[in-house]
Design a protein around this motif. Sequence first.
Motif, PDB file in Angstrom:
ATOM      1  N   PRO A  91       2.521   1.858   6.621  1.00  0.00           N
ATOM      2  CA  PRO A  91       2.078   1.683   5.231  1.00  0.00           C
ATOM      3  C   PRO A  91       0.719   0.992   5.143  1.00  0.00           C
ATOM      4  O   PRO A  91       0.325   0.216   6.029  1.00  0.00           O
ATOM      5  CB  PRO A  91       3.170   0.787   4.627  1.00  0.00           C
ATOM      6  CG  PRO A  91       4.328   0.889   5.550  1.00  0.00           C
ATOM      7  CD  PRO A  91       3.771   1.139   6.903  1.00  0.00           C
ATOM      8  N   GLU A  95      -0.141   0.227  -1.003  1.00  0.00           N
ATOM      9  CA  GLU A  95       1.162   0.662  -1.496  1.00  0.00           C
ATOM     10  C   GLU A  95       1.894  -0.488  -2.183  1.00  0.00           C
ATOM     11  O   GLU A  95       2.508  -0.310  -3.240  1.00  0.00           O
ATOM     12  CB  GLU A  95       2.000   1.222  -0.346  1.00  0.00           C
ATOM     13  CG  GLU A  95       1.402   2.469   0.281  1.00  0.00           C
ATOM     14  CD  GLU A  95       2.215   2.997   1.446  1.00  0.00           C
ATOM     15  OE1 GLU A  95       3.465   3.037   1.323  1.00  0.00           O
ATOM     16  OE2 GLU A  95       1.614   3.374   2.470  1.00  0.00           O
ATOM     17  N   GLY A 295       2.313   7.707  -0.104  1.00  0.00           N
ATOM     18  CA  GLY A 295       1.481   6.516   0.027  1.00  0.00           C
ATOM     19  C   GLY A 295       0.001   6.817   0.184  1.00  0.00           C
ATOM     20  O   GLY A 295      -0.771   5.966   0.651  1.00  0.00           O
TER      21      GLY A 295
END
Length: 435
Positions: A91, A95, A295
Amino acid sequence: MDFTKSDAWRRRAHAVIPGGCHTYAKGDDQYPQLSPGFISHGIAGHVWDIDGNEYIEFGQGNRAVALGHAFPPVVDAVSKELAKGSNFTRPSTIELQAAEELLELIPGADMVKFCKDGSDATTAAIKLARAVTGRTKIAYCEDQPFFATNDWFIGTTPLDAGIPDAAKEHSKPFRYDDLGSLEGLFREHPHEIAAVILEPAKYEDPAPGYLQGVKDLCRQYGALFILDEMITGFRWHNGGGQAYYGVEPDLSCWGKALANGFSVSALAGKREWMELGGLHHSKERVFLLSTTHGGETHALAAAIATMRTYKSEPVIETLHRLGNRLLVEGQQIIAAHGLSEFIQIDGKPCCLVFSTLDATKQRSQAMRSLLLQETIRRGILMTSLIVSYTHTDEDIDKTLAAIDQSLPIYKRGLEHGTEDLLIGPPSKVVYRKFN
């Protein structure tokens, strides 16, 4: 107006793209023949087609562009993020930043998962509700035209080709603003309904207490309460229809104007339900949402810039003010032509649509096409009357003038038919069994 390039591109598009485009609402069958086939670019409330014609545009990307096309703070945020890359194997911090920004606007939600379109979000909400309750049936509002392309919903429409009957049997309709209709479903299907899904509103406000009544019925019969905020979100109120009407759902689905046209949608909800799609529980796991592009960093940068604009500028107030001008002054113009029984403007000022009726006062695609054709000729692209933050009062003035100039032709169509006035065939409704 000349549409030579558009017509050539139409022929090419239909050879390689089913329907000629990737959204049915943008298809050639939704417009008169004399219309722009392809848009080159847009700035604020205006767009230009590939033949160089300029329009004041309403609809704004099927309601996805609430701040206006190429809104500078959004474009700047996207450009800066793109320089860092757009997708990684772990990630990105953006995000979390985007999640926190959205949850600030939704007081009743604790967690959020991002995805790319509304159908993904609503269908994930349905799956989660089924996992939570152990039930399979879904109650959906039949007065609201669209919830998903997935089998559980689109199978309930005339466009049900390719969908097994078993998938359709679990979706049950109820009527908006009619608690008895919903309660009847619960009684007819005891201990079978996993969730109730509806938009907080479509064109008219619900009766006082209606949405809370829906929530109370869900509590009484053990179903989850899901609000589809794709349209009401970022138009009715910064916190969506749930904030505007003062009711907290278990789950809510967001998209459209969330990122001002960039592809971001979201499922938000209470921790006790959403965490079933996470890692910190000992219950059976729910494979909730897992999207390669959920994302995507530049799209989430667009969402953050959009939400911050809503928080710092009078976006909602402007949408309501400009829309109210179209509603009030548009109705006055229609009345002055004696056409109030044949053209109706409906909805909240921030999200207006119009209906076109024929001489028998029935909805008419031919009359709709005629009105679109004549307003397009005058530089207005108005499949709806949905405004953006960067439309101006001058845009509204020109739009009202174009409507005023088009209505004598509309009246002629009522009196003598559209055959000699409309170039090409009428547009068609999306939900139809055959072409």
